[in-house]
Design a protein around this motif. Structure first.
Motif, PDB file in Angstrom:
ATOM      1  N   GLU A   1       2.560  14.328 -15.348  1.00  0.00           N
ATOM      2  CA  GLU A   1       1.891  15.453 -16.027  1.00  0.00           C
ATOM      3  C   GLU A   1       1.011  16.237 -15.063  1.00  0.00           C
ATOM      4  O   GLU A   1       0.948  17.462 -15.127  1.00  0.00           O
ATOM      5  N   ARG A   2       0.310  15.532 -14.196  1.00  0.00           N
ATOM      6  CA  ARG A   2      -0.639  16.176 -13.286  1.00  0.00           C
ATOM      7  C   ARG A   2       0.011  16.614 -11.980  1.00  0.00           C
ATOM      8  O   ARG A   2      -0.650  17.224 -11.140  1.00  0.00           O
ATOM      9  N   GLY A   3       1.298  16.310 -11.808  1.00  0.00           N
ATOM     10  CA  GLY A   3       2.014  16.735 -10.607  1.00  0.00           C
ATOM     11  C   GLY A   3       1.552  16.009  -9.345  1.00  0.00           C
ATOM     12  O   GLY A   3       1.559  16.586  -8.262  1.00  0.00           O
ATOM     13  N   ILE A   4       1.189  14.772  -9.482  1.00  0.00           N
ATOM     14  CA  ILE A   4       0.730  13.985  -8.339  1.00  0.00           C
ATOM     15  C   ILE A   4       1.932  13.241  -7.764  1.00  0.00           C
ATOM     16  O   ILE A   4       2.563  12.445  -8.449  1.00  0.00           O
ATOM     17  N   ASP A   5       2.219  13.530  -6.484  1.00  0.00           N
ATOM     18  CA  ASP A   5       3.428  12.989  -5.873  1.00  0.00           C
ATOM     19  C   ASP A   5       3.189  11.796  -4.952  1.00  0.00           C
ATOM     20  O   ASP A   5       4.113  11.063  -4.646  1.00  0.00           O
ATOM     21  N   ASN A   6       1.953  11.644  -4.459  1.00  0.00           N
ATOM     22  CA  ASN A   6       1.732  10.547  -3.517  1.00  0.00           C
ATOM     23  C   ASN A   6       0.371   9.895  -3.732  1.00  0.00           C
ATOM     24  O   ASN A   6      -0.497  10.436  -4.405  1.00  0.00           O
ATOM     25  N   TYR A   7       0.221   8.755  -3.119  1.00  0.00           N
ATOM     26  CA  TYR A   7      -0.985   7.950  -3.293  1.00  0.00           C
ATOM     27  C   TYR A   7      -2.215   8.654  -2.724  1.00  0.00           C
ATOM     28  O   TYR A   7      -3.296   8.596  -3.306  1.00  0.00           O
TER      29      TYR A   7
ATOM     30  N   MET B   1     -12.071  10.951 -14.590  1.00  0.00           N
ATOM     31  CA  MET B   1     -12.316   9.966 -13.533  1.00  0.00           C
ATOM     32  C   MET B   1     -11.768   8.596 -13.936  1.00  0.00           C
ATOM     33  O   MET B   1     -11.106   7.933 -13.140  1.00  0.00           O
ATOM     34  N   GLN B   2     -12.012   8.195 -15.182  1.00  0.00           N
ATOM     35  CA  GLN B   2     -11.528   6.894 -15.643  1.00  0.00           C
ATOM     36  C   GLN B   2      -9.998   6.846 -15.646  1.00  0.00           C
ATOM     37  O   GLN B   2      -9.405   5.831 -15.272  1.00  0.00           O
ATOM     38  N   GLU B   3      -9.365   7.943 -16.053  1.00  0.00           N
ATOM     39  CA  GLU B   3      -7.905   7.987 -16.040  1.00  0.00           C
ATOM     40  C   GLU B   3      -7.376   7.829 -14.614  1.00  0.00           C
ATOM     41  O   GLU B   3      -6.441   7.056 -14.371  1.00  0.00           O
ATOM     42  N   TYR B   4      -7.966   8.581 -13.681  1.00  0.00           N
ATOM     43  CA  TYR B   4      -7.509   8.505 -12.296  1.00  0.00           C
ATOM     44  C   TYR B   4      -7.813   7.152 -11.665  1.00  0.00           C
ATOM     45  O   TYR B   4      -7.007   6.631 -10.902  1.00  0.00           O
ATOM     46  N   LEU B   5      -8.969   6.582 -11.975  1.00  0.00           N
ATOM     47  CA  LEU B   5      -9.294   5.257 -11.435  1.00  0.00           C
ATOM     48  C   LEU B   5      -8.325   4.201 -11.940  1.00  0.00           C
ATOM     49  O   LEU B   5      -7.851   3.356 -11.173  1.00  0.00           O
ATOM     50  N   THR B   6      -8.009   4.265 -13.222  1.00  0.00           N
ATOM     51  CA  THR B   6      -7.054   3.317 -13.795  1.00  0.00           C
ATOM     52  C   THR B   6      -5.678   3.499 -13.156  1.00  0.00           C
ATOM     53  O   THR B   6      -5.019   2.525 -12.791  1.00  0.00           O
ATOM     54  N   ALA B   7      -5.265   4.767 -13.015  1.00  0.00           N
ATOM     55  CA  ALA B   7      -3.969   5.041 -12.395  1.00  0.00           C
ATOM     56  C   ALA B   7      -3.962   4.560 -10.947  1.00  0.00           C
ATOM     57  O   ALA B   7      -2.974   3.951 -10.494  1.00  0.00           O
ATOM     58  N   LYS B   8      -5.039   4.782 -10.238  1.00  0.00           N
ATOM     59  CA  LYS B   8      -5.122   4.359  -8.837  1.00  0.00           C
ATOM     60  C   LYS B   8      -5.035   2.837  -8.729  1.00  0.00           C
ATOM     61  O   LYS B   8      -4.318   2.305  -7.881  1.00  0.00           O
ATOM     62  N   GLN B   9      -5.752   2.137  -9.599  1.00  0.00           N
ATOM     63  CA  GLN B   9      -5.692   0.672  -9.577  1.00  0.00           C
ATOM     64  C   GLN B   9      -4.293   0.167  -9.911  1.00  0.00           C
ATOM     65  O   GLN B   9      -3.806  -0.791  -9.307  1.00  0.00           O
ATOM     66  N   THR B  10      -3.644   0.821 -10.862  1.00  0.00           N
ATOM     67  CA  THR B  10      -2.292   0.420 -11.235  1.00  0.00           C
ATOM     68  C   THR B  10      -1.324   0.639 -10.075  1.00  0.00           C
ATOM     69  O   THR B  10      -0.511  -0.229  -9.761  1.00  0.00           O
ATOM     70  N   VAL B  11      -1.440   1.806  -9.426  1.00  0.00           N
ATOM     71  CA  VAL B  11      -0.572   2.102  -8.283  1.00  0.00           C
ATOM     72  C   VAL B  11      -0.829   1.110  -7.158  1.00  0.00           C
ATOM     73  O   VAL B  11       0.108   0.609  -6.535  1.00  0.00           O
ATOM     74  N   GLU B  12      -2.086   0.801  -6.901  1.00  0.00           N
ATOM     75  CA  GLU B  12      -2.417  -0.168  -5.855  1.00  0.00           C
ATOM     76  C   GLU B  12      -1.831  -1.535  -6.190  1.00  0.00           C
ATOM     77  O   GLU B  12      -1.327  -2.231  -5.304  1.00  0.00           O
TER      78      GLU B  12
ATOM     79  N   THR C   1      -9.254  11.047  -7.270  1.00  0.00           N
ATOM     80  CA  THR C   1     -10.175  10.029  -7.764  1.00  0.00           C
ATOM     81  C   THR C   1     -11.541  10.194  -7.113  1.00  0.00           C
ATOM     82  O   THR C   1     -12.566  10.160  -7.791  1.00  0.00           O
ATOM     83  N   GLU C   2     -11.566  10.406  -5.810  1.00  0.00           N
ATOM     84  CA  GLU C   2     -12.828  10.599  -5.097  1.00  0.00           C
ATOM     85  C   GLU C   2     -13.518  11.883  -5.539  1.00  0.00           C
ATOM     86  O   GLU C   2     -14.741  11.920  -5.676  1.00  0.00           O
ATOM     87  N   LYS C   3     -12.739  12.936  -5.769  1.00  0.00           N
ATOM     88  CA  LYS C   3     -13.302  14.217  -6.210  1.00  0.00           C
ATOM     89  C   LYS C   3     -13.993  14.056  -7.564  1.00  0.00           C
ATOM     90  O   LYS C   3     -15.142  14.476  -7.744  1.00  0.00           O
ATOM     91  N   PHE C   4     -13.303  13.439  -8.515  1.00  0.00           N
ATOM     92  CA  PHE C   4     -13.889  13.277  -9.845  1.00  0.00           C
ATOM     93  C   PHE C   4     -15.043  12.282  -9.838  1.00  0.00           C
ATOM     94  O   PHE C   4     -16.021  12.460 -10.559  1.00  0.00           O
ATOM     95  N   SER C   5     -14.953  11.262  -9.014  1.00  0.00           N
ATOM     96  CA  SER C   5     -16.065  10.307  -8.910  1.00  0.00           C
ATOM     97  C   SER C   5     -17.299  10.987  -8.333  1.00  0.00           C
ATOM     98  O   SER C   5     -18.418  10.766  -8.810  1.00  0.00           O
ATOM     99  N   GLY C   6     -17.102  11.832  -7.332  1.00  0.00           N
ATOM    100  CA  GLY C   6     -18.212  12.576  -6.740  1.00  0.00           C
ATOM    101  C   GLY C   6     -18.861  13.523  -7.742  1.00  0.00           C
ATOM    102  O   GLY C   6     -20.093  13.585  -7.846  1.00  0.00           O
TER     103      GLY C   6
END
Length: 194
Positions: free
Chosen positions: A37-43, A160-171, A50-55
């Motif tokens: 949905e967000r068009g994110i192609d790579n890690y 931020m929570q959505e991206y953090l969860t997605a990042k953890q899942t991808v990791e 994630t860093e942008k929204f956390s900041g």
């Protein structure tokens, strides 16, 4: 995602294992949908977002804390102004009595409140005590800034929570264990500094 092997080692049942596998599949599906949905192609892109929204989340949190702190300061100052004006006549009578011990004992509470207010005014950075009107205006300005920041804060927190969860899942899927890598980096730095 749930580490199923660790949970089984803790003594969880087979039913828990089935539930955890189903939960993990749903989490992976949710992550894939979010990334598409967000068009994110790579890690790296995911990590940057994630860093942008956390900041931004941290900036908004700081803004809101500053507004809340200032509102508390204004409230305390307004209380001191009210106490000062309410106890002024008693304190003037105390001064006219020549700082009589008897008068002080009769009006101890009012005199102490008046002295506390005077002491608070002396601690102000500017020598002049601000008016109630200017304090009320500043209070309402801080309140509106806080409300404005809070609406963005809620949205940014959700993202931020959505991206953090997605990042953890991808990791987890990629087998990236950042904690171990960070610990290894710290050990390497400590080793070099010896």
């Amino acid at each position: 995602m749930i580490n199923i092997q660790a949970k089984i080692a803790e003594g969880k049942s087979a039913g828990y294992e089935r539930w955890a596998k189903k939960y993990n599949r749903k989490e992976v599906a949710r992550t894939v949908c979010l990334l598409r949905e967000r068009g994110i192609d790579n890690y790296e892109e995911l990590k940057a977002l994630t860093e942008k929204f956390s900041g931004r989340f941290n900036e908004l949190s700081d803004e809101m804390r500053k507004s809340e702190k200032r509102m508390v300061e204004i409230g305390a100052l307004l209380t001191h102004i009210n106490n000062y004006s309410r106890t002024r006549k008693v304190y003037e009578a105390y001064r006219k009595s020549g700082y009589s011990r008897k008068f002080f004992e009769e009006h101890r509470e009012e005199i102490q409140i008046h002295k506390a207010a005077k002491q608070a005014f002396e601690q102000l950075p500017e020598s002049k005590v601000p008016s109630r009107r200017s304090l009320n205006e500043e209070f309402h300005r801080c309140l509106s800034e806080k409300k404005k920041a809070y609406t963005e804060y809620r949205q940014v927190k959700k993202e931020m929570q959505e991206y953090l969860t997605a990042k953890q899942t991808v990791e987890n899927i990629l087998g990236i264990d950042w904690k171990k890598q960070e610990e290894q980096k710290k050990k390497n730095i400590e080793y070099r500094n010896r």
